[in-house]
Design a protein around this motif. Sequence first.
Motif, short mmCIF file in Angstrom:
data_model
loop_
_atom_site.label_atom_id
_atom_site.label_comp_id
_atom_site.label_asym_id
_atom_site.label_seq_id
_atom_site.Cartn_x
_atom_site.Cartn_y
_atom_site.Cartn_z
N ILE A 1 0.86 -1.17 0.00
CA ILE A 1 0.00 0.00 0.00
C ILE A 1 0.90 1.23 0.00
N PHE A 2 0.67 2.15 -0.93
CA PHE A 2 1.64 3.23 -1.17
C PHE A 2 0.92 4.55 -1.42
N ASP A 3 1.42 5.61 -0.80
CA ASP A 3 0.92 6.96 -0.99
C ASP A 3 1.69 7.58 -2.14
N LEU A 4 1.01 7.92 -3.24
CA LEU A 4 1.69 8.43 -4.42
C LEU A 4 2.44 9.73 -4.16
N SER A 5 2.08 10.45 -3.10
CA SER A 5 2.81 11.68 -2.78
C SER A 5 4.23 11.38 -2.31
N ARG A 6 4.53 10.12 -2.02
CA ARG A 6 5.88 9.72 -1.60
C ARG A 6 6.77 9.37 -2.77
N SER A 7 6.30 9.63 -3.97
CA SER A 7 7.11 9.35 -5.16
C SER A 7 7.13 10.58 -6.06
N GLU A 8 8.29 10.85 -6.62
CA GLU A 8 8.41 11.91 -7.61
C GLU A 8 9.55 11.57 -8.56
N VAL A 9 9.53 12.20 -9.72
CA VAL A 9 10.55 11.93 -10.72
C VAL A 9 11.00 13.25 -11.33
N ILE B 1 12.31 9.04 -7.03
CA ILE B 1 12.12 8.79 -5.60
C ILE B 1 10.91 7.88 -5.42
N ILE B 2 11.13 6.75 -4.78
CA ILE B 2 10.04 5.85 -4.42
C ILE B 2 10.15 5.60 -2.93
N ILE C 1 18.57 6.30 -9.77
CA ILE C 1 18.86 6.84 -11.10
C ILE C 1 18.32 5.83 -12.10
N VAL C 2 17.43 6.27 -12.97
CA VAL C 2 16.74 5.39 -13.91
C VAL C 2 16.86 5.97 -15.31
N ALA C 3 17.14 5.12 -16.28
CA ALA C 3 17.17 5.53 -17.68
C ALA C 3 16.10 4.76 -18.44
N GLY C 4 15.38 5.45 -19.29
CA GLY C 4 14.34 4.82 -20.09
C GLY C 4 14.11 5.59 -21.38
N ASN D 1 -8.38 -3.40 -12.90
CA ASN D 1 -7.86 -3.96 -11.66
C ASN D 1 -6.38 -3.66 -11.44
N TRP D 2 -5.82 -2.73 -12.21
CA TRP D 2 -4.43 -2.33 -12.02
C TRP D 2 -4.40 -1.02 -11.25
N SER D 3 -3.57 -0.94 -10.23
CA SER D 3 -3.47 0.26 -9.41
C SER D 3 -2.06 0.83 -9.50
N ALA D 4 -1.96 2.12 -9.84
CA ALA D 4 -0.65 2.78 -9.91
C ALA D 4 0.04 2.75 -8.57
N SER D 5 -0.70 3.06 -7.49
CA SER D 5 -0.09 3.10 -6.17
C SER D 5 0.39 1.73 -5.72
N SER D 6 -0.36 0.68 -6.05
CA SER D 6 0.06 -0.66 -5.65
C SER D 6 1.33 -1.10 -6.38
N MET D 7 1.45 -0.74 -7.66
CA MET D 7 2.66 -1.10 -8.41
C MET D 7 3.88 -0.41 -7.82
N LEU D 8 3.78 0.89 -7.52
CA LEU D 8 4.90 1.59 -6.90
C LEU D 8 5.20 1.05 -5.51
N GLY D 9 4.15 0.73 -4.76
CA GLY D 9 4.36 0.16 -3.44
C GLY D 9 5.06 -1.18 -3.49
N PHE D 10 4.72 -1.99 -4.50
CA PHE D 10 5.37 -3.29 -4.64
C PHE D 10 6.83 -3.12 -5.02
N ILE D 11 7.12 -2.17 -5.93
CA ILE D 11 8.51 -1.88 -6.28
C ILE D 11 9.29 -1.45 -5.05
N GLU D 12 8.72 -0.55 -4.25
CA GLU D 12 9.40 -0.09 -3.03
C GLU D 12 9.69 -1.27 -2.11
N SER D 13 8.73 -2.18 -1.96
CA SER D 13 8.93 -3.33 -1.08
C SER D 13 10.07 -4.22 -1.56
#
Length: 307
Positions: free
Chosen positions: A12-20, A174-175, A181-184, A258-270
Motif C-alpha cells: 500500500i503506497f501513498d503516491l505523494s511519496r514518489s516523484e521523478v 524517488i520511491i 537513477i533510472v534511464a528509459g 484492476n491495475w493500481s498505480a499506487s500498488s505497483m509503486l508500493g510493490f517496487i518499493e517493497s
Amino acid sequence: MDIWNSIKSNYIFDLSRSEVEIIGSYNLLQKNVINIDEAQFQLYTPYEGDRINLNVGFEEFIDTHENEGHSSLEELRTWIREKAFNLEKESISFVSKRGILRSIGYSLYKPNDDWSFKVCRKDNVLYLSDDRKDEVPTEEYLRKASYWGINFERIITGKADEDDILSYLVAKLIIGDFQCIVAGKTACNDEDGNFMEIKTANSRYYSERINRGWLQAYLCGNQKLLYGLRDQKGYVKADEIKVEDVAEVPNKYQWQGNWSASSMLGFIESVLKYLQDNVPEGATCSLRQNNGRYLLHLECENQVFLR
C-alpha cells in the motif's frame, strides 16, 4: 530464498511519496552512446489522416526484439561517469534501467511472467542489470502486434526506418525512502517540450492497459502518454489516438482493469527494500520470478559483475 511472503502485504503506497525529475538524456546508435550533452529527440506532430494502416512494411520486418528496458546498464553508467554524477553525494541507493523496475511492478498483477536480473552492490549502491534479449515472437499475430507498436511510433514521430536513433531520459526517481537513477526510452517531445511515451493497444482493452502504460512512462519522466487504439486488423482511426497527462492517469483511471498505480509503486518499493536489506557489499545476486507461480527468488554469490 523466496521473498514473496516477506513483501506481499506491504505494498500500500501513498503516491505523494514518489516523484521523478529528469536530470539528463542521451542517444544510442548501435549500442554506442552518442550526444550525451545534446541528445536529439523526434518531434511529435498530430496525425492529420483518417486512419493508419499499421501493416504497411510488415513483410520486410525483421524483429530483433531488443527490449530497451532489458538492455545493457553500461550506457547509463557511461552517462554517470561522463557527467561526473556523484551517487553518494546525491544519496542514490539504486541504478537501473526502467524495464527492470517495470517488470517488478507488473509482476504484482502478472505472476505468470518469467524474468530474472542481476543485483550488484558496489560502494553501497545497488545496480540492477539484465543483458538478455527478449525472445522474438514466433506466432504470426504476436509478430504483427510487435511490428504495429514499432510502426505506429515511426509514423507518429516521422522517423524513417534507417533513422532508428534511440533517445533516452535519465531521471532521479524517488520511491518512498529510496532515490534511484533510472534511464528509459522516450519516443519524442511535443511543441511544448513534454516528453512522450507512445504505445498501441487493442481499443477494447484500453482500460486494462492504461495503468501499465502509466508505469512505463512515469518511471523515467515522460510527461505525456499517447496511445493508438487499434482494431484486431492493425488499423488506428485518427479519433482513436489518445494523449494523456501522465500526472493525471492514477486518479483518472484508478483501478481500471484492476491495475493500481499506487500498488505497483508500493510493490517496487517493497522489493527494493528487500534487496537493500539482503544484498551484501561486493556480492552479485540474481532476482527472478518463476513462471506461473507467485514466487520471487533471491540467490547471491561472491562475485562482482561491475568494475
